[in-house]
Design a protein around this motif. Structure first.
Motif, PDB file in Angstrom:
ATOM      1  N   LYS A  27      83.597  43.694  51.975  1.00  7.45           N
ATOM      2  CA  LYS A  27      82.367  43.867  52.758  1.00  7.45           C
ATOM      3  C   LYS A  27      81.145  43.768  51.853  1.00  7.45           C
ATOM      4  N   LYS A  28      81.246  44.309  50.638  1.00 12.26           N
ATOM      5  CA  LYS A  28      80.131  44.218  49.685  1.00 12.26           C
ATOM      6  C   LYS A  28      79.848  42.759  49.348  1.00 12.26           C
ATOM      7  N   ASP A  29      80.916  41.957  49.133  1.00 13.38           N
ATOM      8  CA  ASP A  29      80.740  40.530  48.835  1.00 13.38           C
ATOM      9  C   ASP A  29      80.098  39.809  50.024  1.00 13.38           C
ATOM     10  N   GLU A  30      80.565  40.138  51.232  1.00 12.89           N
ATOM     11  CA  GLU A  30      79.994  39.517  52.426  1.00 12.89           C
ATOM     12  C   GLU A  30      78.513  39.871  52.564  1.00 12.89           C
ATOM     13  N   ASN A  31      78.193  41.135  52.308  1.00 11.74           N
ATOM     14  CA  ASN A  31      76.793  41.560  52.399  1.00 11.74           C
ATOM     15  C   ASN A  31      75.924  40.806  51.401  1.00 11.74           C
ATOM     16  N   LYS A  32      76.451  40.565  50.216  1.00  6.33           N
ATOM     17  CA  LYS A  32      75.692  39.841  49.193  1.00  6.33           C
ATOM     18  C   LYS A  32      75.380  38.425  49.657  1.00  6.33           C
ATOM     19  N   VAL A  33      76.385  37.749  50.219  1.00  4.55           N
ATOM     20  CA  VAL A  33      76.184  36.383  50.717  1.00  4.55           C
ATOM     21  C   VAL A  33      75.181  36.373  51.863  1.00  4.55           C
ATOM     22  N   ILE A  34      75.335  37.325  52.795  1.00  2.56           N
ATOM     23  CA  ILE A  34      74.421  37.406  53.936  1.00  2.56           C
ATOM     24  C   ILE A  34      72.990  37.627  53.458  1.00  2.56           C
ATOM     25  N   ASP A  35      72.815  38.524  52.501  1.00  6.22           N
ATOM     26  CA  ASP A  35      71.462  38.811  52.000  1.00  6.22           C
ATOM     27  C   ASP A  35      70.855  37.603  51.299  1.00  6.22           C
ATOM     28  N   ALA A  46      65.586  40.774  57.358  1.00  2.03           N
ATOM     29  CA  ALA A  46      66.257  41.962  56.815  1.00  2.03           C
ATOM     30  C   ALA A  46      65.663  43.260  57.361  1.00  2.03           C
ATOM     31  N   ARG A  47      64.505  43.189  58.012  1.00  2.00           N
ATOM     32  CA  ARG A  47      63.905  44.383  58.610  1.00  2.00           C
ATOM     33  C   ARG A  47      64.596  44.797  59.909  1.00  2.00           C
ATOM     34  N   VAL A  48      65.371  43.882  60.477  1.00  2.00           N
ATOM     35  CA  VAL A  48      66.028  44.155  61.755  1.00  2.00           C
ATOM     36  C   VAL A  48      67.249  45.041  61.527  1.00  2.00           C
ATOM     37  N   ARG A  49      67.318  46.133  62.256  1.00  3.00           N
ATOM     38  CA  ARG A  49      68.456  47.037  62.115  1.00  3.00           C
ATOM     39  C   ARG A  49      69.761  46.322  62.492  1.00  3.00           C
ATOM     40  N   GLY A  50      70.752  46.437  61.634  1.00  3.68           N
ATOM     41  CA  GLY A  50      72.065  45.857  61.910  1.00  3.68           C
ATOM     42  C   GLY A  50      72.148  44.356  61.727  1.00  3.68           C
ATOM     43  N   TYR A  51      71.208  43.759  60.977  1.00  4.44           N
ATOM     44  CA  TYR A  51      71.199  42.297  60.826  1.00  4.44           C
ATOM     45  C   TYR A  51      72.460  41.786  60.141  1.00  4.44           C
ATOM     46  N   ARG A  52      72.996  42.560  59.197  1.00  8.04           N
ATOM     47  CA  ARG A  52      74.226  42.124  58.508  1.00  8.04           C
ATOM     48  C   ARG A  52      75.406  42.039  59.464  1.00  8.04           C
ATOM     49  N   ARG A  54      75.282  41.505  62.655  1.00  3.87           N
ATOM     50  CA  ARG A  54      75.074  40.375  63.555  1.00  3.87           C
ATOM     51  C   ARG A  54      75.438  39.053  62.882  1.00  3.87           C
ATOM     52  N   LEU A  55      75.235  38.982  61.571  1.00  2.00           N
ATOM     53  CA  LEU A  55      75.458  37.724  60.853  1.00  2.00           C
ATOM     54  C   LEU A  55      76.856  37.628  60.233  1.00  2.00           C
ATOM     55  N   ARG A  56      77.599  38.711  60.230  1.00  3.79           N
ATOM     56  CA  ARG A  56      78.882  38.718  59.521  1.00  3.79           C
ATOM     57  C   ARG A  56      79.839  37.645  60.047  1.00  3.79           C
ATOM     58  N   GLU A  57      80.017  37.595  61.359  1.00  2.00           N
ATOM     59  CA  GLU A  57      80.951  36.620  61.934  1.00  2.00           C
ATOM     60  C   GLU A  57      80.443  35.180  61.779  1.00  2.00           C
ATOM     61  N   PRO A  58      79.157  34.872  62.069  1.00  2.00           N
ATOM     62  CA  PRO A  58      78.661  33.508  61.845  1.00  2.00           C
ATOM     63  C   PRO A  58      78.807  33.049  60.394  1.00  2.00           C
ATOM     64  N   VAL A  59      78.516  33.932  59.454  1.00  4.11           N
ATOM     65  CA  VAL A  59      78.646  33.555  58.035  1.00  4.11           C
ATOM     66  C   VAL A  59      80.105  33.332  57.674  1.00  4.11           C
ATOM     67  N   LYS A  60      80.993  34.128  58.256  1.00  2.84           N
ATOM     68  CA  LYS A  60      82.426  33.947  58.015  1.00  2.84           C
ATOM     69  C   LYS A  60      82.878  32.578  58.547  1.00  2.84           C
ATOM     70  N   ARG A  61      82.359  32.192  59.701  1.00  2.00           N
ATOM     71  CA  ARG A  61      82.688  30.865  60.247  1.00  2.00           C
ATOM     72  C   ARG A  61      82.201  29.756  59.321  1.00  2.00           C
ATOM     73  N   CYS A  62      81.003  29.942  58.787  1.00  7.02           N
ATOM     74  CA  CYS A  62      80.454  28.950  57.854  1.00  7.02           C
ATOM     75  C   CYS A  62      81.341  28.836  56.616  1.00  7.02           C
ATOM     76  N   HIS A  63      81.769  29.987  56.109  1.00  3.32           N
ATOM     77  CA  HIS A  63      82.618  29.975  54.907  1.00  3.32           C
ATOM     78  C   HIS A  63      83.940  29.273  55.185  1.00  3.32           C
ATOM     79  N   GLN A  64      84.538  29.548  56.334  1.00  4.91           N
ATOM     80  CA  GLN A  64      85.795  28.892  56.705  1.00  4.91           C
ATOM     81  C   GLN A  64      85.600  27.384  56.856  1.00  4.91           C
ATOM     82  N   HIS A  65      84.454  27.010  57.414  1.00  8.95           N
ATOM     83  CA  HIS A  65      84.164  25.584  57.613  1.00  8.95           C
ATOM     84  C   HIS A  65      84.031  24.859  56.283  1.00  8.95           C
ATOM     85  N   VAL A  66      83.300  25.436  55.334  1.00  7.09           N
ATOM     86  CA  VAL A  66      83.106  24.747  54.054  1.00  7.09           C
ATOM     87  C   VAL A  66      84.403  24.726  53.254  1.00  7.09           C
TER      88      VAL A  66
END
Length: 326
Positions: A27-35, A46-52, A54-66
């Motif tokens: 989760k720490k690694d995922e947070n680093k990539v998201i940030d 990053a000011r939006v509460r819970g932005y990480r 919200r982005l966790r699954e989309p970023v995971k899809r991007c990682h799987q795609h690449v």
């Protein structure tokens, strides 16, 4: 009861905490990539509460795609001057051996810092494909027919990307660069949306100024002012354009003005990485002149390149290569 397969409470507890620590580190690694992505696209998200979250699954899809994208790339092949006449891919990729040697010389200066101790490196060679019609002779039965249309391919604008001293390191660099391409595409879309709002606001201000020139802020309220037929026509046109612009501005502003809005744009964009960066392996059948085999009587060769398309606009062919620098 199978005593051999029973685990002690200590082992079960240890296994549980190991998984917990592993999940925490992941989760720490995922947070680093998201940030990193958010900082590149729009730090205010990053000011939006819970932005990480919200982005966790989309970023995971991007990682799987690449990862899938890089795993599908053809190669590596040895890119050497000595291979020009023996390797069909090397031969097809360059218009002549001198062009290959020139490319290797230029590339060596740009990527030698990534070279391994063995004096070699790996990288992705990308190039632009051009296909055009030429005319030549062809056997049809026992006759030689002239001026037969044929499709010939040429490859230009060669580049080496993701250079590294090992194939694994190159694949990791390519995954990183592909992820950056996805993030940049999302940044550009957000920029275009915000630019549109700014342009429509400017247009609105200009039309309001023109409207005041025709007294649109007074006529109809006080009944004062006189306009001839031509001026009335221009006034009506300005009024129409102003109403149209204000409607477009209202639509453009919707879901495009706050960090929360920008976050939703980012979530939607990154949830479909295949629409941003598409890849496919393309098998080619060319003769020694780079003419498609179906148009040629000459001996031909099959080979495969990986084709990348960015946002349905820019297409590049690519293949992994191994280069010996010394």
């Amino acid at each position: 009861m199978d005593i051999k397969n029973r685990q002690s409470p200590e082992k079960k507890t240890g296994s549980f905490f190991s998984r917990l620590i592993s999940q925490h580190n992941q989760k720490k690694d995922e947070n680093k990539v998201i940030d990193e992505i958010v900082h590149h696209i729009e730090p205010k998200i990053a000011r939006v509460r819970g932005y990480r979250d919200r982005l966790r699954e989309p970023v995971k899809r991007c990682h799987q795609h690449v990862q899938s994208l890089v795993a599908a790339i053809v190669g590596p092949i040895p890119l050497r001057s000595s291979e020009y006449h023996s390797d069909p891919v090397v031969h097809a990729s360059f218009a002549g051996r001198d062009r290959l040697e020139e490319f290797l010389t230029i590339s060596a200066k740009q990527i030698e810092e990534f070279c391994s101790d063995k004096g070699e490196l790996f990288g992705l060679m990308t190039m632009t494909r051009e296909e055009k019609t030429t005319y030549g002779r062809k056997m049809e039965g026992n006759l030689i027919v002239g001026d037969v249309p044929m499709q010939v391919l040429t490859f230009t604008e060669h580049r080496i990307v993701g250079a590294a001293g090992s194939l694994d390191a190159t694949r990791l660099r390519l995954e990183r660069q592909a992820l950056e391409v996805l993030a940049e595409s999302a940044r550009q879309e957000l920029k275009e949306r915000r630019t549109l709002v700014a342009e429509l606001r400017d247009q609105q201000s200009q039309l309001k100024a023109m409207a005041r020139m025709f007294g649109l802020d007074r006529i109809g309220k006080t009944g004062s002012g006189y306009l001839n037929a031509e001026q009335q026509q221009k006034r009506d046109k300005v009024k129409q354009l102003l109403a149209q612009t204000e409607e477009e501005l209202s639509q453009a502003r919707e879901e495009n003005e706050t960090p929360q809005d920008w976050l939703e744009v980012l979530v939607k964009k990154l949830s479909e990485p295949q629409k941003i960066l598409h890849y496919a392996n393309d098998s080619l059948h060319l003769d020694w002149r780079n003419i498609r085999a179906e148009f040629s009587d000459e001996k031909s060769n099959f080979f495969t390149l990986t084709s990348f398309t960015l946002a349905e606009e820019l297409t590049r062919d690519a293949i992994l290569v191994n280069i010996k620098l010394h």
